[in-house]
Motif scaffolding. Structure first.
Motif, PDB file in Angstrom:
ATOM      1  N   THR A 148       3.753  10.934   2.224  1.00  0.00           N
ATOM      2  CA  THR A 148       3.683   9.556   3.016  1.00  0.00           C
ATOM      3  C   THR A 148       4.830   8.787   2.414  1.00  0.00           C
ATOM      4  O   THR A 148       4.797   7.566   2.553  1.00  0.00           O
ATOM      5  CB  THR A 148       2.492   8.817   2.545  1.00  0.00           C
ATOM      6  OG1 THR A 148       2.157   8.775   1.401  1.00  0.00           O
ATOM      7  CG2 THR A 148       1.067   9.431   3.314  1.00  0.00           C
ATOM      8  N   TRP A 149       6.100   9.540   2.129  1.00  0.00           N
ATOM      9  CA  TRP A 149       7.037   8.713   1.548  1.00  0.00           C
ATOM     10  C   TRP A 149       7.593   7.855   2.696  1.00  0.00           C
ATOM     11  O   TRP A 149       7.974   6.547   2.239  1.00  0.00           O
ATOM     12  CB  TRP A 149       8.170   9.727   1.033  1.00  0.00           C
ATOM     13  CG  TRP A 149       8.994  10.392   2.015  1.00  0.00           C
ATOM     14  CD1 TRP A 149       8.631  11.560   2.695  1.00  0.00           C
ATOM     15  CD2 TRP A 149      10.063  10.325   2.549  1.00  0.00           C
ATOM     16  NE1 TRP A 149       9.653  12.083   3.385  1.00  0.00           N
ATOM     17  CE2 TRP A 149      10.483  11.311   3.469  1.00  0.00           C
ATOM     18  CE3 TRP A 149      11.174   9.250   2.289  1.00  0.00           C
ATOM     19  CZ2 TRP A 149      11.773  11.263   4.018  1.00  0.00           C
ATOM     20  CZ3 TRP A 149      12.489   9.199   2.880  1.00  0.00           C
ATOM     21  CH2 TRP A 149      12.587  10.313   3.870  1.00  0.00           C
TER      22      TRP A 149
ATOM     23  N   CYS B  45       5.967   0.318   4.192  1.00  0.00           N
ATOM     24  CA  CYS B  45       5.168  -0.757   3.748  1.00  0.00           C
ATOM     25  C   CYS B  45       5.796  -1.645   2.560  1.00  0.00           C
ATOM     26  O   CYS B  45       5.661  -2.815   2.722  1.00  0.00           O
ATOM     27  CB  CYS B  45       3.970  -0.138   3.126  1.00  0.00           C
ATOM     28  SG  CYS B  45       2.765   0.253   4.448  1.00  0.00           S
TER      29      CYS B  45
ATOM     30  N   PRO C 197       0.701  -1.109  -0.167  1.00  0.00           N
ATOM     31  CA  PRO C 197      -0.007  -0.194   0.037  1.00  0.00           C
ATOM     32  C   PRO C 197       0.931   1.236   0.153  1.00  0.00           C
ATOM     33  O   PRO C 197       1.949   1.304   0.727  1.00  0.00           O
ATOM     34  CB  PRO C 197      -0.675  -0.076   1.278  1.00  0.00           C
ATOM     35  CG  PRO C 197      -0.068  -0.990   2.124  1.00  0.00           C
ATOM     36  CD  PRO C 197       0.730  -1.922   1.336  1.00  0.00           C
ATOM     37  N   THR C 198       0.681   2.381  -0.646  1.00  0.00           N
ATOM     38  CA  THR C 198       1.193   3.522  -0.555  1.00  0.00           C
ATOM     39  C   THR C 198      -0.149   4.909  -0.694  1.00  0.00           C
ATOM     40  O   THR C 198      -1.437   4.380  -0.968  1.00  0.00           O
ATOM     41  CB  THR C 198       1.944   3.657  -2.089  1.00  0.00           C
ATOM     42  OG1 THR C 198       1.252   3.742  -3.216  1.00  0.00           O
ATOM     43  CG2 THR C 198       3.158   2.869  -2.309  1.00  0.00           C
ATOM     44  N   GLY C 199       0.404   5.564   0.108  1.00  0.00           N
ATOM     45  CA  GLY C 199      -0.662   6.832   0.469  1.00  0.00           C
ATOM     46  C   GLY C 199      -1.180   7.179  -1.039  1.00  0.00           C
ATOM     47  O   GLY C 199      -0.461   7.563  -2.017  1.00  0.00           O
TER      48      GLY C 199
ATOM     49  N   GLU D 156       6.380   6.134   5.004  1.00  0.00           N
ATOM     50  CA  GLU D 156       5.243   5.270   5.349  1.00  0.00           C
ATOM     51  C   GLU D 156       5.290   4.143   4.188  1.00  0.00           C
ATOM     52  O   GLU D 156       5.171   3.106   4.535  1.00  0.00           O
ATOM     53  CB  GLU D 156       3.824   5.722   5.749  1.00  0.00           C
ATOM     54  CG  GLU D 156       3.723   6.490   6.996  1.00  0.00           C
ATOM     55  CD  GLU D 156       4.021   7.948   6.941  1.00  0.00           C
ATOM     56  OE1 GLU D 156       4.719   8.680   5.815  1.00  0.00           O
ATOM     57  OE2 GLU D 156       3.973   8.725   7.721  1.00  0.00           O
ATOM     58  N   ASP D 157       5.199   4.877   3.151  1.00  0.00           N
ATOM     59  CA  ASP D 157       5.031   4.088   1.817  1.00  0.00           C
ATOM     60  C   ASP D 157       6.601   3.115   1.527  1.00  0.00           C
ATOM     61  O   ASP D 157       6.314   2.030   1.524  1.00  0.00           O
ATOM     62  CB  ASP D 157       5.061   4.959   0.369  1.00  0.00           C
ATOM     63  CG  ASP D 157       3.720   5.844   0.586  1.00  0.00           C
ATOM     64  OD1 ASP D 157       2.951   5.502   1.266  1.00  0.00           O
ATOM     65  OD2 ASP D 157       3.816   6.733  -0.295  1.00  0.00           O
TER      66      ASP D 157
ATOM     67  N   ALA E 297      12.302   6.791  -1.603  1.00  0.00           N
ATOM     68  CA  ALA E 297      11.181   7.117  -2.044  1.00  0.00           C
ATOM     69  C   ALA E 297      11.270   8.571  -2.085  1.00  0.00           C
ATOM     70  O   ALA E 297      11.837   9.421  -1.779  1.00  0.00           O
ATOM     71  CB  ALA E 297       9.934   6.781  -0.983  1.00  0.00           C
TER      72      ALA E 297
ATOM     73  N   LYS F 272      -0.041   6.644  -4.747  1.00  0.00           N
ATOM     74  CA  LYS F 272       1.078   7.547  -5.611  1.00  0.00           C
ATOM     75  C   LYS F 272       2.259   6.584  -5.893  1.00  0.00           C
ATOM     76  O   LYS F 272       3.225   6.979  -6.566  1.00  0.00           O
ATOM     77  CB  LYS F 272       1.434   8.763  -4.873  1.00  0.00           C
ATOM     78  CG  LYS F 272       0.280   9.725  -4.887  1.00  0.00           C
ATOM     79  CD  LYS F 272       0.884  10.990  -4.007  1.00  0.00           C
ATOM     80  CE  LYS F 272      -0.569  12.049  -4.416  1.00  0.00           C
ATOM     81  NZ  LYS F 272      -0.087  13.125  -3.580  1.00  0.00           N
ATOM     82  N   GLN F 273       2.471   5.444  -5.069  1.00  0.00           N
ATOM     83  CA  GLN F 273       3.495   4.776  -5.636  1.00  0.00           C
ATOM     84  C   GLN F 273       4.794   5.461  -5.451  1.00  0.00           C
ATOM     85  O   GLN F 273       5.794   5.434  -6.594  1.00  0.00           O
ATOM     86  CB  GLN F 273       3.584   3.843  -6.937  1.00  0.00           C
ATOM     87  CG  GLN F 273       2.242   3.013  -6.763  1.00  0.00           C
ATOM     88  CD  GLN F 273       2.100   2.207  -8.098  1.00  0.00           C
ATOM     89  OE1 GLN F 273       3.106   1.865  -8.895  1.00  0.00           O
ATOM     90  NE2 GLN F 273       0.798   2.139  -8.662  1.00  0.00           N
TER      91      GLN F 273
END
Length: 173
Positions: free
Chosen positions: A93-94, A100, A39-41, A96-97, A87, A44-45
């Protein structure tokens, strides 16, 4: 969720001893591709996954990382593959992304019989001039910042036993 998925989630451990041989390309590809489904915010990957197998580049990354911990050591435990996760820091959300992605790849590695351990200090590495030069050499954006890395390979020996779960881990209200 299947029982085997739950078992995989509960039995994955940090592996810090690896065989010298690289994992089969198909297994590595499975782990890397699975990371792209994390998952990404807002979808946005923001992360970029870089699998490093080249011995000279692995040696450079090992030296760079060790400079922020204990110079002269191997923070990647001799793993035949170092998987960097960077990221786009312009995405809110870099961190957190990227986290994950790292977690998803650790679980995927375990599911296919590989071992991994999360390694820190990639942020310092890629905020440095040497790290920024690597990004430029690789044709990557200067907006990328290090989130972490995985030391990845075929485990050497048995996985460590888990510590008992602490009594107050879960609170139901």
């Amino acid at each position: 969720m299947s029982e085997s998925t739950i078992k995989d989630l509960q039995t994955r451990r940090a592996i810090r001893r690896f065989q010298a041989e690289a994992p089969a390309a198909a297994l590595l590809d499975t782990v890397l591709e699975t990371g792209t489904y994390a998952p990404t915010g807002q979808g946005k990957q923001a992360p970029v996954i870089i699998a490093v197998q080249d011995p000279q580049l692995r040696a450079q990354l090992t030296r760079m990382n060790a400079e922020y911990a204990t110079p002269g050591t191997d923070p990647y435990y001799g793993a035949p593959v170092i998987v960097l996760v960077l990221a786009d820091s312009t995405v809110s959300t870099w961190v957190e992304d990227g986290s994950c992605v790292l977690c998803t790849m650790m679980q995927a590695a375990h599911a296919v019989g590989l071992g991994s351990v999360w390694i820190h200090r990639e942020r310092q590495m890629f905020d440095s001039e040497e790290g920024k030069a690597l990004l430029k050499t690789w044709g990557l954006s200067e907006n990328l910042r290090g989130v972490g890395a995985l030391a990845l390979g075929i485990p050497e020996g048995e996985a460590p036993q888990p510590k008992p779960r602490k009594a107050d881990y879960i609170l139901k209200l």
